[in-house]
Write an enzyme that holds these catalytic residues in place. Structure first.
Site, PDB file in Angstrom:
ATOM      1  N   LYS A  47     -30.990  36.020 -34.512  1.00  0.00           N
ATOM      2  CA  LYS A  47     -30.840  37.255 -34.793  1.00  0.00           C
ATOM      3  C   LYS A  47     -31.450  37.526 -36.310  1.00  0.00           C
ATOM      4  CE  LYS A  47     -26.261  39.478 -35.590  1.00  0.00           C
ATOM      5  NZ  LYS A  47     -24.768  39.497 -35.625  1.00  0.00           N
ATOM      6  N   SER A  70     -22.862  43.061 -32.309  1.00  0.00           N
ATOM      7  CA  SER A  70     -24.435  43.560 -32.786  1.00  0.00           C
ATOM      8  C   SER A  70     -25.458  42.713 -32.763  1.00  0.00           C
ATOM      9  CB  SER A  70     -24.489  43.232 -34.961  1.00  0.00           C
ATOM     10  OG  SER A  70     -23.592  41.664 -35.204  1.00  0.00           O
ATOM     11  N   SER A 127     -18.956  39.731 -32.245  1.00  0.00           N
ATOM     12  CA  SER A 127     -20.303  40.004 -32.732  1.00  0.00           C
ATOM     13  C   SER A 127     -21.534  39.357 -31.385  1.00  0.00           C
ATOM     14  CB  SER A 127     -21.493  40.335 -33.481  1.00  0.00           C
ATOM     15  OG  SER A 127     -20.812  41.534 -34.033  1.00  0.00           O
TER      16      SER A 127
END
Length: 467
Positions: free
Chosen positions: A67, A142, A166
Site C-alpha cells: 500500500k 483505504s 481498511s
C-alpha cells in the site's frame, strides 16, 4: 519447478495486462524486482540446503505489493495527498523491511484513499482504482489498491493497514483474505499518516492474500518478535470452538440494512458448520453494536491516558503546511479548485461537528469500554463470532458518499482491539464477491485464521475475476 525470475516475470506481465483497467499499481519497481529475482535464483543454485534457506528466508522470491501509504525505499509515499506529490521514501516501513529480509520481492506500490480515511480508493494524485469483478464498482479503502491487485492475480501478498476496516473492506469487495491482527502486535512504523495518541490502540497493520494458508506465515514475518504474543503454534480443534453468529448490527439509523444475499451467505456458513462439525452455532444479539459508528467516532476523537488530544484530520490534510479549512475547501471543490477529494473535505467537516458534543462523546466512550468487556466475556479463549463484513456488496463508484457510515461493520472491531479475519465466500448473483468477518478475543488470532482455512475449503475462497 520454476525459477524465481519466471515467477516475477509472470506477475510483471500480468500487472501490465490488467493495470490499465484497474489502476491499482500506482508506481512499479519491475527492473529492481527482476534483478532481485536473479539474485534469488543465484542463491538457490549456489547456496546451502533448502532447509536452511526456508528457515532464514520463509518468503524467498515471493512477489508482493505494498500500500502506497507505507514507505518502500525509492517509491512515492504520498497517501494520495497532492502536496506530498514529490515525497519519495528513503527507507522501508518496519513491516516492509521484515518482508524483504524474509526474501519477498516488492513489485510496486498500490493506490489508497486520500490520507487513508475513506472507503473508496480514489485521490487527486493517482485517480481511481476499479474493482476487477466490475470496473464500475469500488475496490474499497483505504487499502483498496491491494484488494484489487490481489483479486486480479497481480500479486501474492499485500501489505495493508486498518483503522476502520481498511484491510477488511477491500478484502471483502475483492473476494480475497485479509487479517486485522490483535492490536499492538504488528508494528505500524513507517506509514503516513501514522496513528498518534489514543489511535495507536486502533490502527493495525496486517496481511492480505488470495489464499487463507498464506495469512499465517506472512503474519509471523510482519509481527517479528511480537509474534510470541499470538498463539500461532497452538493446534486448533474446530469442533471445540464455540461459534456465535450475529446477522446485523441491530438496525443502526446511520447504516444500510444488510443485503439479503450477504445474509443468505452467512446462513449457509452457519448451516455448514453445524452439519459438518456437529456443533451448535449460537445466535446472539449484542445491543450496543447498534451504536458502532457513534462508538468508533467518539473513541477515535477521545484523549489518550496522558490527556493527549487525537491528531486532527485537518492538520494531516495540510501535512505540516498551511492549515486546511474544510468549509473553504468545500467551496473551492464546488467550483473544481480544491486539491482534495470530497470525502476528505467531508471527514474534516465531521471532525469539527464531533468536537462540539463533549458529554455525548464521553458516554459513547464508556459504552465502547463496556462493549469490549461484553465481547471478551462472550468470546473467551475459544469463541469465534460470525458477523457481516459490510451491509452491501461492492458499491458503484461514488455511491459511498450516500452511505458514508457503512464502514461501521468493520470499524467497531478496531476500537475493541479484537483480531478479525475477512473470509471470501464465492460470488453472488451479480458476479461480485460475498464474504464474512471472523472475530475472536484478543490474542486469539489463531482461531480466526483456522476457521478461514476451513471455510476456504468449504466455499472455494478466491475466484478469478472474469471466469
Amino acid at each position: 519447478q520454476v525459477s524465481c525470475i519466471e515467477v516475477v516475470e509472470a506477475y510483471v506481465e500480468r500487472i501490465k495486462e490488467v493495470n490499465p483497467l484497474i489502476n491499482a499499481v500506482v508506481k512499479d519497481r519491475f527492473e529492481e524486482a527482476l534483478q532481485e529475482a536473479q539474485q534469488v535464483d543465484k542463491l538457490l543454485s549456489e547456496g546451502p540446503g533448502n532447509d536452511y534457506l526456508e528457515e532464514k528466508f520463509p518468503l524467498l522470491g515471493v512477489p508482493i505489493t505494498v500500500k502506497e501509504a507505507f514507505s518502500l525505499h525509492g517509491m512515492p509515499n504520498t497517501s494520495g495527498l497532492v502536496n506530498r506529490r514529490n515525497v519519495i521514501a528513503t527507507s522501508d516501513a518496519t513491516v516492509v523491511s521484515r518482508l524483504k529480509q524474509a526474501g519477498a520481492i516488492p513489485l510496486g506500490v498500490t493506490n489508497c484513499s486520500e490520507l487513508c480515511m475513506w472507503y473508496e480508493s480514489s485521490n487527486r494524485v493517482y485517480g481511481r482504482t476499479n474493482n476487477p469483478y466490475d470496473l464500475q464498482r469500488i475496490v474499497g479503502g483505504s487499502s483498496g489498491g491491494e484488494g484489487g491487485v490481489l483479486a486480479a492475480a497481480c500479486s501474492v501478498i499485500g501489505v495493508g493497514s486498518d483503522i476502520g476496516g481498511s484491510i477488511r473492506m477491500p478484502a471483502f469487495f475483492n473476494g480475497v483474505f485479509g487479517h486485522k491482527p490483535t492490536t499492538g502486535v504488528v508494528p505500524n512504523d513507517g506509514q503516513f499518516p501514522n496513528a498518534h495518541g489514543v489511535r495507536t490502540s486502533f490502527l493495525c497493520t496486517g496481511p492480505m492474500c488470495r489464499y487463507a494458508e498464506d495469512l499465517e506465515p506472512v503474519l509471523r514475518v510482519m509481527a517479528g518478535p511480537g509474534v510470541s504474543k499470538l498463539k500461532l503454534n497452538e493446534k486448533v480443534s474446530l469442533e471445540k470452538i464455540k461459534f456465535h453468529c450475529m446477522d446485523h448490527d441491530g438496525g443502526s439509523i446511520f447504516v444500510s440494512p444488510v443485503d439479503k444475499e450477504i445474509l443468505q451467505a452467512q446462513k449457509k456458513v452457519v448451516e455448514h458448520i453445524e452439519s459438518d462439525l456437529g456443533v451448535q452455532v449460537q445466535h446472539v444479539s449484542i445491543h450496543k453494536m447498534k451504536y458502532s459508528f457513534q462508538i468508533w467516532s467518539a473513541m477515535m476523537s477521545s484523549k489518550d491516558s496522558n490527556g493527549q488530544e487525537a491528531q486532527r484530520f485537518t492538520d494531516l490534510l495540510g501535512d505540516h503546511g498551511k492549515p486546511v479549512w474544510p468549509l473553504w475547501e468545500l467551496l473551492k471543490w464546488l467550483v473544481g479548485m480544491s486539491s482534495h477529494t470530497f470525502p476528505a473535505i467531508a471527514v474534516g467537516l465531521m471532525e469539527k461537528l464531533m468536537k462540539l458534543n463533549h458529554s455525548g462523546n464521553a458516554k459513547l466512550v464508556s459504552m465502547g469500554k463496556s462493549l469490549q468487556e461484553e465481547m471478551e466475556a462472550l468470546l473467551g479463549q475459544d469463541g469465534v463470532l460470525l458477523y457481516p463484513s459490510h451491509p452491501t456488496i461492492a458499491p458503484k463508484h461514488h455511491s459511498p458518499i450516500c452511505m458514508p457510515f457503512n464502514f461501521a461493520y468493520t470499524a467497531i472491531f478496531n476500537v475493541l482491539g479484537l483480531p478479525v479475519t475477512q473470509c471470501p465466500l464465492g460470488l453472488g448473483s451479480e458476479g461480485l464477491p460475498l464474504g464474512i468477518q471472523l472475530v475472536a478475543a484478543a490474542y486469539n488470532d489463531h482461531l480466526t485464521l483456522a476457521v478461514a482455512r476451513y471455510l476456504e475449503k468449504a466455499f472455494g475462497g478466491w475466484v478469478l475475476p472474469g471466469k
